[in-house]
Scaffold this motif. Sequence first.
Motif, short mmCIF file in Angstrom:
data_model
loop_
_atom_site.label_atom_id
_atom_site.label_comp_id
_atom_site.label_asym_id
_atom_site.label_seq_id
_atom_site.Cartn_x
_atom_site.Cartn_y
_atom_site.Cartn_z
N LYS A 148 0.59 3.41 -3.65
CA LYS A 148 -0.06 4.57 -3.61
C LYS A 148 0.14 5.66 -3.61
N PHE A 149 1.53 5.62 -3.16
CA PHE A 149 2.07 7.42 -2.64
C PHE A 149 3.80 7.38 -3.67
N GLU A 150 3.45 7.83 -3.98
CA GLU A 150 5.40 8.94 -4.10
C GLU A 150 5.94 9.37 -2.69
N PHE A 151 6.85 8.58 -2.37
CA PHE A 151 7.63 9.63 -1.69
C PHE A 151 9.70 9.30 -1.91
N TRP A 173 0.61 -0.89 -0.21
CA TRP A 173 0.47 -0.21 0.06
C TRP A 173 0.88 1.56 0.01
N ALA A 174 2.19 0.77 1.02
CA ALA A 174 2.95 2.52 1.30
C ALA A 174 3.46 2.80 -0.89
N SER A 232 -4.54 3.43 -8.74
CA SER A 232 -5.84 4.56 -7.73
C SER A 232 -6.80 5.19 -7.95
#
Lengths: 274, 273
Positions: A88-91, A84-85, A169
């Motif tokens: 679903k996310f950009e970091f 999930w991390a 997403s």
Amino acid sequence: MTSRPRVGDSAPVRLAILGFAWAAAAFLIGGPLAIIFAEAFKPGVAAYLANLATPDTLHAIQLTVATALIAVPINTAFGIAAAWAVAKFEFRGKGLLIALIELPFSISPIVAGVAYLFVYGMQGWFGPWLQEHGIRVMFAYPAIVLASLFVTAPFVAREILPLMQQQGSHEEEAALTLGASGFRTLWSVTLPNVRWALLYGIVLTNARVMGEFGAVSVVSGNIRGVTNTLPLQIELLYQDYNAAGAFAAATVLAGIALVTIVVKLVIEKLEGKS
Amino acid sequence: MSRTPLPGFRLALGLTLAYLSVIVLLPLASLVWQASGLGAARFWTVITGDRALAAFRVTILSALAATAINGIVGLALAWALARYEFPGKRLLDALVDVPFALPTAVAGVALTALFSANGWYGAWLAPYGITIAYAPAGIAVAMAFTSLPFVVRSVQPVLEDLTDDVEEAAQTLGAGSARIFTSVVFPAIFPAFLAGLSLAFARSLGEFGAVIFIAGNQPFRTEIAALLVFIRLEEYDYPAAAAIATAMLALAFVMLLVTNAIQLWHLRYTRAS
């Protein structure tokens, strides 16, 4: 279809490559699979069942199942959180995190086992404190679970991550717009979308937990009838020159491996249809 | 950069990092810390001792042999699965997954039974004076078994993605099959092939369960590094176990970097073409 044959499509080449591939697979993989069952059933079906039903082997099966019952759900939850991390996310540092998730794949199970010894063993960081407080981790069930967690941590994440990245997403955003909570979205949108990959990840994690040998043999203490998991029991029987007993125990793990592969085949077929 | 309003980022990332710290990083840190307690000079003496050096040599040479076997067998399997239709294809494809799913200890006892002097393979090889079980060759065979899927699964998707127009163009220009393979097909799969080989090699370096049954485990001859760690632990020589395990960990990190470098190169390669 192409008008001209592709490279390697001429009959002799094709025959040579296919013949070699089949021969190699039969020799390297088919042979070992066949001999497990041949050796286990050599003394007869009754003897096979008797070999399986010895108290130590039964206890090893129980311990192995008990380990999987804890380790598989934990690593499934971890795999979902990690995917999930990452998906679903950009970091910043995402590449590093992925490398970290996959790190246990690259580390020898023996190294993993020794590393745990230096955390929870008497010569390790927490060993003396745990001893003082009467908590037994090393050479007991908790250490077996911990070592199994290390070795199988990446499997679920690795199976579902590529799919989750590919799906993006949009569906999750729609569910949230319609008022679903985050967990509801995960449960009713994300996970159903990756259900087959998730199932295979869980089945594979289970097979690897039940079959883990190197890391567990360092941390379990190999106490007969107490901390012997099924793979350790196979080693013990084998070294006692009880080949029939060792192979009888091995058929259980080989059976789990075959079920794992059948699950994968069925999933591929289902995916091919949808 | 993130435009998705999805919730749970802090929770998911926090859980992931906390879990990895406890399950993966904490043990590895304690191992390195334990080894560093020896001091550089003693650390070096332990890992370059006669027996340790012999164990590293046996491990690395066997892993190289296993990787060579898998280079040939893995390429043939990937080729057959990606480019041919034939009866039993699903079965062959499934067989490739067996080493991933079969516990290493089970593979170890099975291979030992096959190759021992009176086993199915051993009895057949003995008249030719070939011994595999309890010899260095046995270590390579066990490592080849457990690492076989890596080469196949790295090369197979790339071979499947190759379109035939490039090969047709080469044909039109008058190239024969051998020429097309060496100058068109092989260069295209080479990065994936190399990545598969390096994964297989890395896996072989750390293999324990499959090897110890078939190896015979004679010091200096058929004793692998992972087993020497285990033996030092049983002798309660924890500093030596920590040092050799740390050396293996360092080797694993080197192989991880090599594999990542190859994969990055592969990515750039496929993007450019």
